[in-house]
Design an enzyme around this catalytic site. Structure first.
Site, PDB file in Angstrom:
ATOM      1  N   HIS A 129       0.826  -1.217   0.000  1.00 59.16           N
ATOM      2  CA  HIS A 129       0.000   0.000   0.000  1.00 59.16           C
ATOM      3  C   HIS A 129       0.854   1.259   0.000  1.00 59.16           C
ATOM      4  CE1 HIS A 129      -3.637  -2.389   1.765  1.00 59.16           C
ATOM      5  NE2 HIS A 129      -3.500  -2.539   0.468  1.00 59.16           N
ATOM      6  N   CYS A 188       4.368   6.189 -14.514  1.00 60.46           N
ATOM      7  CA  CYS A 188       5.429   5.183 -14.707  1.00 60.46           C
ATOM      8  C   CYS A 188       5.805   4.468 -13.415  1.00 60.46           C
ATOM      9  CB  CYS A 188       6.670   5.817 -15.344  1.00 60.46           C
ATOM     10  SG  CYS A 188       7.617   6.869 -14.222  1.00 60.46           S
ATOM     11  N   ASN A 234      -1.364 -13.173  15.544  1.00 60.21           N
ATOM     12  CA  ASN A 234      -2.346 -12.088  15.640  1.00 60.21           C
ATOM     13  C   ASN A 234      -2.983 -12.071  17.030  1.00 60.21           C
ATOM     14  OD1 ASN A 234      -3.425 -10.188  13.397  1.00 60.21           O
ATOM     15  ND2 ASN A 234      -5.232 -10.610  14.619  1.00 60.21           N
ATOM     16  N   SER A 277      -5.930  -8.058   9.995  1.00 60.84           N
ATOM     17  CA  SER A 277      -7.288  -8.604  10.114  1.00 60.84           C
ATOM     18  C   SER A 277      -7.662  -9.353   8.838  1.00 60.84           C
ATOM     19  CB  SER A 277      -8.296  -7.476  10.370  1.00 60.84           C
ATOM     20  OG  SER A 277      -8.304  -6.582   9.278  1.00 60.84           O
TER      21      SER A 277
HETATM   22  P1  NAD Z   1      -6.405  -3.884  10.714  1.00 62.94           P
HETATM   23  O1  NAD Z   1      -6.463  -2.642  11.542  1.00 62.94           O
HETATM   24  O2  NAD Z   1      -7.592  -4.191   9.872  1.00 62.94           O
HETATM   25  O3  NAD Z   1      -6.130  -5.163  11.641  1.00 62.94           O
HETATM   26  C1  NAD Z   1      -5.065  -5.229  12.551  1.00 62.94           C
HETATM   27  C2  NAD Z   1      -5.075  -6.604  13.201  1.00 62.94           C
HETATM   28  O4  NAD Z   1      -3.922  -6.727  14.025  1.00 62.94           O
HETATM   29  C3  NAD Z   1      -6.295  -6.848  14.082  1.00 62.94           C
HETATM   30  O5  NAD Z   1      -6.754  -8.167  13.865  1.00 62.94           O
HETATM   31  C4  NAD Z   1      -5.738  -6.675  15.514  1.00 62.94           C
HETATM   32  O6  NAD Z   1      -6.416  -7.455  16.467  1.00 62.94           O
HETATM   33  C5  NAD Z   1      -4.318  -7.153  15.335  1.00 62.94           C
HETATM   34  N1  NAD Z   1      -3.334  -6.574  16.260  1.00 62.94           N
HETATM   35  C6  NAD Z   1      -3.296  -5.331  16.789  1.00 62.94           C
HETATM   36  N2  NAD Z   1      -2.190  -5.156  17.535  1.00 62.94           N
HETATM   37  C7  NAD Z   1      -1.504  -6.344  17.491  1.00 62.94           C
HETATM   38  C8  NAD Z   1      -0.269  -6.791  18.041  1.00 62.94           C
HETATM   39  N3  NAD Z   1       0.485  -6.003  18.807  1.00 62.94           N
HETATM   40  N4  NAD Z   1       0.123  -8.045  17.772  1.00 62.94           N
HETATM   41  C9  NAD Z   1      -0.633  -8.878  17.004  1.00 62.94           C
HETATM   42  N5  NAD Z   1      -1.815  -8.496  16.450  1.00 62.94           N
HETATM   43  C10 NAD Z   1      -2.234  -7.239  16.678  1.00 62.94           C
HETATM   44  O7  NAD Z   1      -5.076  -3.788   9.864  1.00 62.94           O
HETATM   45  P2  NAD Z   1      -4.761  -4.311   8.417  1.00 62.94           P
HETATM   46  O8  NAD Z   1      -5.249  -5.702   8.261  1.00 62.94           O
HETATM   47  O9  NAD Z   1      -3.323  -4.027   8.203  1.00 62.94           O
HETATM   48  O10 NAD Z   1      -5.621  -3.375   7.461  1.00 62.94           O
HETATM   49  C11 NAD Z   1      -5.636  -1.966   7.637  1.00 62.94           C
HETATM   50  C12 NAD Z   1      -5.238  -1.165   6.431  1.00 62.94           C
HETATM   51  O11 NAD Z   1      -4.955   0.162   6.846  1.00 62.94           O
HETATM   52  C13 NAD Z   1      -3.970  -1.670   5.818  1.00 62.94           C
HETATM   53  O12 NAD Z   1      -4.245  -1.836   4.485  1.00 62.94           O
HETATM   54  C14 NAD Z   1      -2.922  -0.599   6.035  1.00 62.94           C
HETATM   55  O13 NAD Z   1      -2.446  -0.129   4.792  1.00 62.94           O
HETATM   56  C15 NAD Z   1      -3.633   0.562   6.678  1.00 62.94           C
HETATM   57  N6  NAD Z   1      -3.055   0.924   8.004  1.00 62.94           N
HETATM   58  C16 NAD Z   1      -1.715   1.053   8.122  1.00 62.94           C
HETATM   59  C17 NAD Z   1      -1.151   1.361   9.340  1.00 62.94           C
HETATM   60  C18 NAD Z   1       0.352   1.496   9.441  1.00 62.94           C
HETATM   61  O14 NAD Z   1       0.994   1.764   8.424  1.00 62.94           O
HETATM   62  N7  NAD Z   1       0.930   1.283  10.623  1.00 62.94           N
HETATM   63  C19 NAD Z   1      -1.970   1.556  10.461  1.00 62.94           C
HETATM   64  C20 NAD Z   1      -3.373   1.435  10.314  1.00 62.94           C
HETATM   65  C21 NAD Z   1      -3.884   1.109   9.077  1.00 62.94           C
END
Ligand code: NAD
Length: 280
Positions: A131, A142, A251, A208
Site C-alpha cells: 500500500h 510510470c 495475531n 485482520s
Molecule cells: P487492521 O487494523 O484491519 O487489523 C489489525 C489486526 O492486528 C487486528 O486483527 C488486531 O487485532 C491485530 N493486532 C493489533 N495489535 C496487534 C499486536 N500487537 N500483535 C498482534 N496483532 C495485533 O489492519 P490491516 O489488516 O493491516 O488493514 C488496515 C489497512 O490500513 C492496511 O491496508 C494498512 O495499509 C492501513 N493501516 C496502516 C497502518 C500502518 O501503516 N501502521 C496503520 C493502520 C492502518
C-alpha cells in the site's frame, strides 16, 4: 492463550520456518501498534472508535482524480493524518525479529500493508510495500518512486505549480500510499503474487485480513496446494510431490483466515512478543 500452548506453538513455528525452503512474511497494522501507531479495526482501532473517519478515508483517491493540484494543497495545509506523526515512530521488537530471520537466510521477502516505513527503518532488505509508504511519492504514470525530500513541495505550492511532475516521464506525482479505490501499483502487485506462488511458508503478522486484494495472497498460496492435491488425487507417488504450504498467523485475535481454515494455525499474541521468541 495458555502460556504452555503458546510456547509449543512458538517452537512449532520456529521448526516450520527452519525447515522451510522459502518463507515470506505478510504484515499489517497490528505489527506497528506496539510502536504507538493505532490499527484500524482492532479493539482500539481508529475506525472501531470513529466510524466517520472510515467514511472520510474512502474519499481521498477520488479527490486526487478530480483535482490533483487541490489534493496536494489540502495535504500540505492540513494537520497530520489519522495515524498521527508517523516519522516520529520507531520500529519495535517484532520488526527487528523479522530482520533477524532475514539475516539468518530464512525469511526471503516481507510484504507489508503498512505505510509507516518501519520495516524499511528496521533494516528489512527485500521489502514490498503493498500500500506504499508515507515517506515516498509515486508517479501515477510510470510508478517511479521518489523520497519526499526530492521535491520542494512548499515551493511548488507557493509558486502555484502543484501537482509535482515526474522527473522521468513528466507524469503526475501523488503520495505513494494507496488510497481506497486506487489500484495497487502493478510492480508490487505482480511481485507479491509471484512471492505468494513461490513460498512454502507464509508468516502472517498483525492483519485482520479483510482488505483486498492483499487478503487474497494467503488464499492464493492455499489454493495452490489444494489444486495440486486435486490433480494428484489417486496417485500416492504424485501426492508425495505436491508442494505443501504452511500458513502461520501471529495475531491478537482470530481472523477470517483462521475461521476459513486458510491458516494452519494461529499464535494468538502480540507480534512484539511472539516474533522475537520465534527468531530466538
Ligand atoms: P487492521 O487494523 O484491519 O487489523 C489489525 C489486526 O492486528 C487486528 O486483527 C488486531 O487485532 C491485530 N493486532 C493489533 N495489535 C496487534 C499486536 N500487537 N500483535 C498482534 N496483532 C495485533 O489492519 P490491516 O489488516 O493491516 O488493514 C488496515 C489497512 O490500513 C492496511 O491496508 C494498512 O495499509 C492501513 N493501516 C496502516 C497502518 C500502518 O501503516 N501502521 C496503520 C493502520 C492502518
Amino acid at each position: 492463550m495458555g502460556r504452555l500452548i503458546m510456547n509449543e506453538l512458538i517452537q512449532r513455528a520456529a521448526r516450520d520456518i527452519a525447515g522451510s525452503g522459502y518463507t515470506i512474511a505478510l504484515t499489517g497494522a497490528g505489527m506497528s501498534t506496539e510502536s504507538g501507531i493505532p490499527d484500524f479495526r482492532g479493539p482500539q482501532g481508529v475506525w472501531t472508535k470513529n466510524p466517520e473517519a472510515e467514511k472520510r478515508a474512502y474519499r481521498g483517491y477520488q479527490d486526487f482524480l478530480q483535482d490533483p493540484g487541490r489534493y496536494w494543497k489540502e495535504r500540505l495545509t492540513s494537520s497530520t493524518g489519522a495515524l498521527g506523526e508517523l516519522g516520529a515512530r520507531e520500529p519495535n521488537p517484532g520488526h527487528h525479529a523479522l530482520v533477524e530471520l532475514e539475516k539468518m537466510g530464512l525469511l526471503k521477502c516481507t510484504i507489508t500493508q503498512n505505510v509507516d516505513a518501519l520495516h524499511e527503518r528496521a533494516g528489512t532488505r527485500h521489502l514490498l510495500e503493498y500500500h506504499g509508504s508515507f515517506a515516498k511519492l509515486r508517479c501515477v504514470s510510470c510508478n517511479a518512486r521518489f523520497r519526499r525530500d526530492e521535491f520542494d513541495l512548499e515551493r511548488l505550492m507557493r509558486e502555484d505549480r502543484l501537482p509535482p511532475r515526474c522527473s522521468k516521464c513528466g507524469g503526475i506525482v501523488k503520495g505513494d500510499t494507496v488510497g481506497f479505490g486506487e489500484p495497487i501499483p502493478e510492480d508490487v502487485a505482480n511481485q507479491s503474487l509471484e512471492e505468494a506462488w513461490k513460498c512454502d511458508l507464509m508468516l502472517i503478522c498483525g492483519t485482520s485480513a479483510v482488505v483486498y486484494p492483499f487478503a487474497n495472497l494467503p488464499r492464493i498460496a492455499r489454493q495452490k496446494t489444494r489444486e495440486a492435491q486435486r490433480e494428484a488425487a489417486g496417485s500416492l507417488a504424485a501426492m508425495g510431490r505436491v508442494p505443501v504450504v504452511t500458513i502461520i498467523e501471529v495475531n491478537a485475535e482470530p481472523t477470517p483466515l483462521t475461521q476459513d481454515g486458510v491458516s494452519d494455525y494461529i499464535i494468538q499474541g502480540k507480534t512484539g512478543d511472539v516474533l522475537p521468541a520465534i527468531a530466538e
